[in-house]
Write a protein that holds these residues in place. Structure first.
Motif, PDB file in Angstrom:
ATOM      1  N   PRO A 181       0.797  -1.234   0.000  1.00 33.67           N
ATOM      2  CA  PRO A 181       0.000   0.000   0.000  1.00 33.67           C
ATOM      3  C   PRO A 181       0.830   1.285   0.000  1.00 33.67           C
ATOM      4  CG  PRO A 181      -0.833  -1.544   1.623  1.00 33.67           C
ATOM      5  CD  PRO A 181       0.449  -2.127   1.111  1.00 33.67           C
ATOM      6  N   GLY A 182       0.328   2.265  -0.748  1.00 31.03           N
ATOM      7  CA  GLY A 182       0.903   3.603  -0.716  1.00 31.03           C
ATOM      8  C   GLY A 182       2.117   3.814  -1.595  1.00 31.03           C
ATOM      9  N   LYS A 183       2.450   2.836  -2.440  1.00 28.60           N
ATOM     10  CA  LYS A 183       3.663   2.958  -3.275  1.00 28.60           C
ATOM     11  C   LYS A 183       3.342   3.370  -4.708  1.00 28.60           C
ATOM     12  CE  LYS A 183       6.470   0.619  -0.275  1.00 28.60           C
ATOM     13  NZ  LYS A 183       7.814   0.904   0.157  1.00 28.60           N
ATOM     14  N   LEU A 184       2.134   3.041  -5.170  1.00 30.92           N
ATOM     15  CA  LEU A 184       1.806   3.299  -6.575  1.00 30.92           C
ATOM     16  C   LEU A 184       0.994   4.584  -6.714  1.00 30.92           C
ATOM     17  CD1 LEU A 184       0.752  -0.286  -7.721  1.00 30.92           C
ATOM     18  CD2 LEU A 184       2.769   0.974  -8.521  1.00 30.92           C
ATOM     19  N   PRO A 185       1.385   5.464  -7.644  1.00 33.18           N
ATOM     20  CA  PRO A 185       0.630   6.703  -7.855  1.00 33.18           C
ATOM     21  C   PRO A 185      -0.604   6.471  -8.732  1.00 33.18           C
ATOM     22  CG  PRO A 185       2.474   6.614  -9.370  1.00 33.18           C
ATOM     23  CD  PRO A 185       2.560   5.359  -8.531  1.00 33.18           C
ATOM     24  N   GLY A 186      -1.502   7.433  -8.710  1.00 33.35           N
ATOM     25  CA  GLY A 186      -2.680   7.387  -9.576  1.00 33.35           C
ATOM     26  C   GLY A 186      -3.779   6.520  -8.986  1.00 33.35           C
ATOM     27  N   GLU A 187      -4.728   6.179  -9.855  1.00 31.68           N
ATOM     28  CA  GLU A 187      -5.857   5.349  -9.400  1.00 31.68           C
ATOM     29  C   GLU A 187      -5.400   3.911  -9.215  1.00 31.68           C
ATOM     30  OE1 GLU A 187     -10.043   5.799 -10.644  1.00 31.68           O
ATOM     31  OE2 GLU A 187      -9.113   6.894 -12.304  1.00 31.68           O
ATOM     32  N   ILE A 188      -5.773   3.320  -8.100  1.00 34.39           N
ATOM     33  CA  ILE A 188      -5.325   1.961  -7.815  1.00 34.39           C
ATOM     34  C   ILE A 188      -6.506   1.049  -7.420  1.00 34.39           C
ATOM     35  CG2 ILE A 188      -2.940   2.508  -7.133  1.00 34.39           C
ATOM     36  CD1 ILE A 188      -4.863   1.807  -4.255  1.00 34.39           C
ATOM     37  N   MET A 189      -6.264  -0.255  -7.555  1.00 33.99           N
ATOM     38  CA  MET A 189      -7.172  -1.267  -7.014  1.00 33.99           C
ATOM     39  C   MET A 189      -6.416  -1.964  -5.897  1.00 33.99           C
ATOM     40  SD  MET A 189      -8.666  -2.867 -10.504  1.00 33.99           S
ATOM     41  CE  MET A 189      -9.991  -3.755  -9.714  1.00 33.99           C
ATOM     42  N   SER A 190      -7.135  -2.398  -4.862  1.00 36.41           N
ATOM     43  CA  SER A 190      -6.472  -2.898  -3.666  1.00 36.41           C
ATOM     44  C   SER A 190      -7.143  -4.158  -3.129  1.00 36.41           C
ATOM     45  CB  SER A 190      -6.527  -1.771  -2.625  1.00 36.41           C
ATOM     46  OG  SER A 190      -5.853  -2.161  -1.463  1.00 36.41           O
ATOM     47  N   LYS A 191      -6.346  -5.049  -2.527  1.00 28.59           N
ATOM     48  CA  LYS A 191      -6.905  -6.250  -1.891  1.00 28.59           C
ATOM     49  C   LYS A 191      -6.203  -6.477  -0.557  1.00 28.59           C
ATOM     50  CE  LYS A 191      -8.832 -10.204  -1.235  1.00 28.59           C
ATOM     51  NZ  LYS A 191     -10.249 -10.364  -0.960  1.00 28.59           N
ATOM     52  N   GLU A 192      -6.998  -6.499   0.513  1.00 25.24           N
ATOM     53  CA  GLU A 192      -6.441  -6.785   1.857  1.00 25.24           C
ATOM     54  C   GLU A 192      -6.308  -8.276   2.064  1.00 25.24           C
ATOM     55  OE1 GLU A 192      -8.449  -5.476   5.357  1.00 25.24           O
ATOM     56  OE2 GLU A 192      -7.371  -3.587   5.416  1.00 25.24           O
ATOM     57  N   TYR A 193      -5.317  -8.695   2.826  1.00 24.16           N
ATOM     58  CA  TYR A 193      -5.228 -10.113   3.194  1.00 24.16           C
ATOM     59  C   TYR A 193      -4.654 -10.254   4.599  1.00 24.16           C
ATOM     60  CZ  TYR A 193      -0.320  -9.710   1.674  1.00 24.16           C
ATOM     61  OH  TYR A 193       0.983  -9.326   1.516  1.00 24.16           O
ATOM     62  N   ASP A 194      -4.910 -11.432   5.205  1.00 22.65           N
ATOM     63  CA  ASP A 194      -4.511 -11.669   6.599  1.00 22.65           C
ATOM     64  C   ASP A 194      -3.077 -12.142   6.686  1.00 22.65           C
ATOM     65  OD1 ASP A 194      -6.976 -11.048   7.813  1.00 22.65           O
ATOM     66  OD2 ASP A 194      -7.778 -12.974   7.122  1.00 22.65           O
TER      67      ASP A 194
END
Ligand code: AMP
Length: 173
Positions: free
Chosen positions: A83-96
């Motif tokens: 998280p927080g490394k890529l600029p612009g619009e992003i898609m994200s997936k949380e995992y345990d």
């Protein structure tokens, strides 16, 4: 180079980064031009005729061979980052994680719905990271053709979390 010789380029480091873990250090593999070339060929072996459009490398050691694999497969390379490394619009997936949570991100628009994707990381351990990578790719609508790892830790059964795709690893421990 056969697998026994290739495995001599992986260094076991006991109790790193914490007690009880045997860390698989790929630094000697990165240092050798001959070993790199051989490893790259083995990593793409099962995917040469699969029309791979995109190789996705998982931060950060997945970037190293991911690029070489993309070159060898004439495919695009896409970074999947923390998280927080890529600029612009992003898609994200949380995992345990064992303790707490983490997430993976890709930039929007760099993977198309029609794409066939190959996911790469250095080590398949519990499979949590690769499974999260896969569900993030699926959010884009693209197809995960398979996964290719340098090392698989068989005793952790990570491949159980990876369904309906080719799961390939060069060295098994
Ligand atoms: P997992 O989500 O449990 O499959 O863990 C995979 C991620 O953790 C990969 O990105 C690896 O780089 C790293 N990893 C896990 N176990 C090891 C290990 N024994 N040696 C080196 N890296 C590891």
């Amino acid at each position: 180079m056969n697998k026994t010789l290739l495995s001599s380029y992986i260094k076991d480091v006991a109790n790193f980064p914490k007690p009880g873990i045997i860390f698989k250090d790929i630094s000697p593999l990165l240092a050798s031009q001959v070993a790199r070339k051989s490893m790259t060929q083995k990593l793409i072996e099962n995917f040469k005729n699969k029309d791979i459009d995109v190789v996705v490398g998982i931060e950060s050691r997945g970037f190293l061979f991911g690029m070489l694999m993309a070159d060898a497969l004439n495919a695009r390379f896409v970074m999947m980052r923390k998280p927080g490394k890529l600029p612009g619009e992003i898609m994200s997936k949380e995992y345990d994680l064992e303790y707490g949570k983490d997430a993976l991100e890709v930039q929007k628009g760099c993977i198309q719905q029609s794409n066939k994707v190959l996911i790469h990381d250095d080590v398949l351990a519990t499979g949590g990271t690769a499974a999260a990578a896969s569900s993030l790719i699926k959010q884009t609508g693209a197809q995960v053709t398979g996964y290719s790892f340098i090392i698989e830790l068989d005793f952790l059964n990570g491949r159980k979390l990876l369904h309906n795709s080719i799961v390939s690893s060069v060295l098994n421990y």
